[in-house]
Design a protein around this motif. Structure first.
Motif, PDB file in Angstrom:
ATOM      1  N   ARG A  41       0.821  -1.215   0.000  1.00  0.00           N
ATOM      2  CA  ARG A  41       0.000   0.000   0.000  1.00  0.00           C
ATOM      3  C   ARG A  41       0.856   1.267   0.000  1.00  0.00           C
ATOM      4  O   ARG A  41       0.622   2.202  -0.772  1.00  0.00           O
ATOM      5  CB  ARG A  41      -0.921  -0.034   1.224  1.00  0.00           C
ATOM      6  N   ARG A  42       1.889   1.280   0.851  1.00  0.00           N
ATOM      7  CA  ARG A  42       2.721   2.484   0.979  1.00  0.00           C
ATOM      8  C   ARG A  42       3.546   2.728  -0.285  1.00  0.00           C
ATOM      9  O   ARG A  42       3.732   3.866  -0.718  1.00  0.00           O
ATOM     10  CB  ARG A  42       3.624   2.353   2.199  1.00  0.00           C
ATOM     11  N   PHE A  43       4.069   1.649  -0.893  1.00  0.00           N
ATOM     12  CA  PHE A  43       4.762   1.791  -2.169  1.00  0.00           C
ATOM     13  C   PHE A  43       3.807   2.329  -3.236  1.00  0.00           C
ATOM     14  O   PHE A  43       4.159   3.199  -4.029  1.00  0.00           O
ATOM     15  CB  PHE A  43       5.326   0.451  -2.631  1.00  0.00           C
ATOM     16  N   SER A  44       2.605   1.788  -3.262  1.00  0.00           N
ATOM     17  CA  SER A  44       1.622   2.166  -4.271  1.00  0.00           C
ATOM     18  C   SER A  44       1.219   3.632  -4.151  1.00  0.00           C
ATOM     19  O   SER A  44       1.067   4.336  -5.162  1.00  0.00           O
ATOM     20  CB  SER A  44       0.395   1.263  -4.143  1.00  0.00           C
ATOM     21  N   TYR A  45       1.059   4.115  -2.931  1.00  0.00           N
ATOM     22  CA  TYR A  45       0.690   5.517  -2.711  1.00  0.00           C
ATOM     23  C   TYR A  45       1.870   6.470  -2.870  1.00  0.00           C
ATOM     24  O   TYR A  45       1.685   7.672  -3.071  1.00  0.00           O
ATOM     25  CB  TYR A  45       0.084   5.698  -1.319  1.00  0.00           C
ATOM     26  N   GLY A  46       3.101   5.940  -2.757  1.00  0.00           N
ATOM     27  CA  GLY A  46       4.265   6.802  -2.871  1.00  0.00           C
ATOM     28  C   GLY A  46       4.746   7.361  -1.555  1.00  0.00           C
ATOM     29  O   GLY A  46       5.313   8.463  -1.514  1.00  0.00           O
ATOM     30  N   ASP A  47       4.552   6.621  -0.460  1.00  0.00           N
ATOM     31  CA  ASP A  47       4.946   7.080   0.875  1.00  0.00           C
ATOM     32  C   ASP A  47       6.407   6.753   1.172  1.00  0.00           C
ATOM     33  O   ASP A  47       6.743   6.326   2.285  1.00  0.00           O
ATOM     34  CB  ASP A  47       4.060   6.426   1.944  1.00  0.00           C
ATOM     35  N   LEU A  48       7.297   6.933   0.221  1.00  0.00           N
ATOM     36  CA  LEU A  48       8.702   6.574   0.397  1.00  0.00           C
ATOM     37  C   LEU A  48       9.563   7.795   0.695  1.00  0.00           C
ATOM     38  O   LEU A  48      10.479   7.739   1.502  1.00  0.00           O
ATOM     39  CB  LEU A  48       9.223   5.880  -0.871  1.00  0.00           C
ATOM     40  N   ALA A  49       9.279   8.874   0.013  1.00  0.00           N
ATOM     41  CA  ALA A  49      10.019  10.130   0.187  1.00  0.00           C
ATOM     42  C   ALA A  49       9.106  11.248  -0.283  1.00  0.00           C
ATOM     43  O   ALA A  49       8.231  11.031  -1.128  1.00  0.00           O
ATOM     44  CB  ALA A  49      11.320  10.104  -0.608  1.00  0.00           C
TER      45      ALA A  49
ATOM     46  N   HIS B 296       8.946  11.593  -4.046  1.00  0.00           N
ATOM     47  CA  HIS B 296       8.953  10.359  -4.831  1.00  0.00           C
ATOM     48  C   HIS B 296       7.545   9.963  -5.225  1.00  0.00           C
ATOM     49  O   HIS B 296       6.649   9.888  -4.380  1.00  0.00           O
ATOM     50  CB  HIS B 296       9.604   9.217  -4.045  1.00  0.00           C
ATOM     51  N   PRO B 297       7.310   9.702  -6.521  1.00  0.00           N
ATOM     52  CA  PRO B 297       5.982   9.245  -6.928  1.00  0.00           C
ATOM     53  C   PRO B 297       5.750   7.807  -6.480  1.00  0.00           C
ATOM     54  O   PRO B 297       6.677   7.104  -6.081  1.00  0.00           O
ATOM     55  CB  PRO B 297       6.050   9.330  -8.460  1.00  0.00           C
ATOM     56  N   GLY B 298       4.533   7.382  -6.574  1.00  0.00           N
ATOM     57  CA  GLY B 298       4.225   6.008  -6.220  1.00  0.00           C
ATOM     58  C   GLY B 298       4.817   5.031  -7.212  1.00  0.00           C
ATOM     59  O   GLY B 298       5.197   5.386  -8.333  1.00  0.00           O
ATOM     60  N   LEU B 299       4.887   3.779  -6.791  1.00  0.00           N
ATOM     61  CA  LEU B 299       5.468   2.718  -7.601  1.00  0.00           C
ATOM     62  C   LEU B 299       4.386   1.768  -8.086  1.00  0.00           C
ATOM     63  O   LEU B 299       3.358   1.573  -7.421  1.00  0.00           O
ATOM     64  CB  LEU B 299       6.499   1.939  -6.780  1.00  0.00           C
ATOM     65  N   LYS B 300       4.649   1.164  -9.232  1.00  0.00           N
ATOM     66  CA  LYS B 300       3.755   0.109  -9.719  1.00  0.00           C
ATOM     67  C   LYS B 300       4.027  -1.163  -8.918  1.00  0.00           C
ATOM     68  O   LYS B 300       5.159  -1.649  -8.890  1.00  0.00           O
ATOM     69  CB  LYS B 300       3.987  -0.122 -11.208  1.00  0.00           C
TER      70      LYS B 300
ATOM     71  N   LEU C 128      -5.010  -1.294  -1.317  1.00  0.00           N
ATOM     72  CA  LEU C 128      -3.619  -1.484  -1.710  1.00  0.00           C
ATOM     73  C   LEU C 128      -3.084  -0.298  -2.502  1.00  0.00           C
ATOM     74  O   LEU C 128      -2.006  -0.371  -3.078  1.00  0.00           O
ATOM     75  CB  LEU C 128      -3.471  -2.769  -2.536  1.00  0.00           C
ATOM     76  N   GLY C 129      -3.840   0.781  -2.521  1.00  0.00           N
ATOM     77  CA  GLY C 129      -3.369   1.979  -3.202  1.00  0.00           C
ATOM     78  C   GLY C 129      -3.738   2.015  -4.667  1.00  0.00           C
ATOM     79  O   GLY C 129      -4.238   1.047  -5.237  1.00  0.00           O
ATOM     80  N   PRO C 130      -3.449   3.156  -5.337  1.00  0.00           N
ATOM     81  CA  PRO C 130      -3.918   3.377  -6.706  1.00  0.00           C
ATOM     82  C   PRO C 130      -3.061   2.752  -7.791  1.00  0.00           C
ATOM     83  O   PRO C 130      -3.436   2.777  -8.962  1.00  0.00           O
ATOM     84  CB  PRO C 130      -3.889   4.906  -6.819  1.00  0.00           C
ATOM     85  N   ARG C 131      -1.898   2.201  -7.423  1.00  0.00           N
ATOM     86  CA  ARG C 131      -0.980   1.669  -8.439  1.00  0.00           C
ATOM     87  C   ARG C 131      -0.703   0.183  -8.238  1.00  0.00           C
ATOM     88  O   ARG C 131       0.355  -0.303  -8.619  1.00  0.00           O
ATOM     89  CB  ARG C 131       0.341   2.465  -8.411  1.00  0.00           C
TER      90      ARG C 131
END
Length: 334
Positions: A184-192, A195-199, A221-224
């Motif tokens: 979920r956090r990768f998908s939303y882009g909660d990394l930096a 930083h955009p979200g990841l597929k 699980l987020g948008p991506r």
């Protein structure tokens, strides 16, 4: 979309739906605080109804109160077990038959129902279960933010890329909850901040990470995020790499030779893999067939070791690709 832990009755709605009427009435009479702590419901023919809570287990007495005495507990009949099984098949007879060969059935919402009884074995493999004598309902709940403690070590700020990680622990230590939040956090882009979200592709062989119903995730699980529901892990990882161009593949419970080969293939393709494995420690995981090869190849950049010492999701250690400590834990992942 989320079976939120803040509403335990909502999280248990799919479980109560397969219970016989009298048993469902007992659960409806339990307090929210108790339901919040509920992790497993054990149904054994001829034995008292048992609830496994976060710190203890108890039996359910006739009036709905809990007791430590098995003699006071409400007995589960063989007919009640049969009713639960019949209701499980109403979701998808084919899916139930397929899953039951592996000793479990997954309910909508990601709840797993473990099966025990007489196994039907053909050509050395379990094909079905007859004369089912007990069921174990493992409650699945969502914990948004569960990965907050480890998210910084799953991302390389210099190369701006996600890192592969293996979450290791014995059962019931929060592995699936953790990888769900990582996805979920990768998908939303909660990394930096910039930083955009990841597929993200979730290979959800047991339908527990996304909790899909008719292929539609019941957890956010987020948008991506794309989900391959009910898909074998090794085959799903290869399908994802070939056709879905993921930055990250997330999956649960690797352990077979083909799983190891798929993780290696993903690492060579430049795709990060976040997975879980049942083991008491990293050393114990390495002793399993085919896993030492994964370790030696540095297919995983990080190893996260969990326990229940301070509750499910306690991070005991974060290790690098060589198994050296990055962090000693004791804090809860969520």
């Amino acid at each position: 979309m989320s079976a939120a832990d803040s509403n335990p009755r909502s999280a248990l709605a799919q479980v109560i739906a397969v219970m016989p009427r009298d048993m469902a009435r007992l659960f409806q009479g339990l307090g929210d605080d108790l339901l919040h702590e509920l992790e497993e419901i054990r149904l054994r023919a001829g034995q008292p109804l048992e609830l496994c809570l976060r710190q203890r287990s108890a039996f359910v007495a006739e009036g709905g109160e809990l007791t430590s005495s098995p003699h006071r507990g409400v007995r589960v009949s063989a007919d009640e077990l049969a009713q639960v099984l019949q209701r499980l098949t109403q979701f998808s007879r084919y899916a139930v038959e397929e899953d039951a060969r592996h000793g479990y059935v997954t309910l909508p919402g990601g709840h797993r129902v473990g099966i025990a009884g007489r196994a039907v074995v053909e050509a050395g493999r379990v094909r079905a279960f007859r004369h089912v004598t007990s069921l174990n309902v493992r409650i699945s709940r969502d914990h948004p933010g569960a990965a907050s403690a480890i998210l910084p070590v799953l991302y390389d700020r210099v190369s701006r890329r996600p890192l592969s990680a293996l979450i290791v622990s014995p059962p019931q230590c929060g592995k699936t909850t953790l990888v769900r939040d990582v996805a979920r956090r990768f998908s939303y882009g909660d990394l930096a901040p910039d930083h955009p979200g990841l597929k993200v592709v979730v290979i959800d062989e047991r339908s527990e990470i996304a909790g899909s119903v008719d292929g539609i995730p019941q957890f956010d699980l987020g948008p991506r995020a794309d989900v391959l529901d009910g898909c074998p892990k090794a085959e799903g990882m290869m399908m994802a790499i070939r056709s879905l161009s993921p930055h990250v593949v997330v999956t649960d419970e690797i352990g077979r030779m083909e799983d190891a080969e798929a993780v290696l293939e993903a690492s060579l393709a430049g795709v990060a893999v976040v997975a879980t494995a049942h083991a008491a420690s990293l050393d114990a995981w390495r002793r399993r067939p085919w896993m030492e090869r994964l370790f030696a190849s540095h297919a995983f950049d990080r190893y996260v070791v969990l326990s229940r010492r301070r509750g499910p999701g306690t991070v005991e250690a974060v290790l690098d690709a060589d198994g050296r400590p990055l962090r000693r834990g004791g804090a809860e992942a969520r």
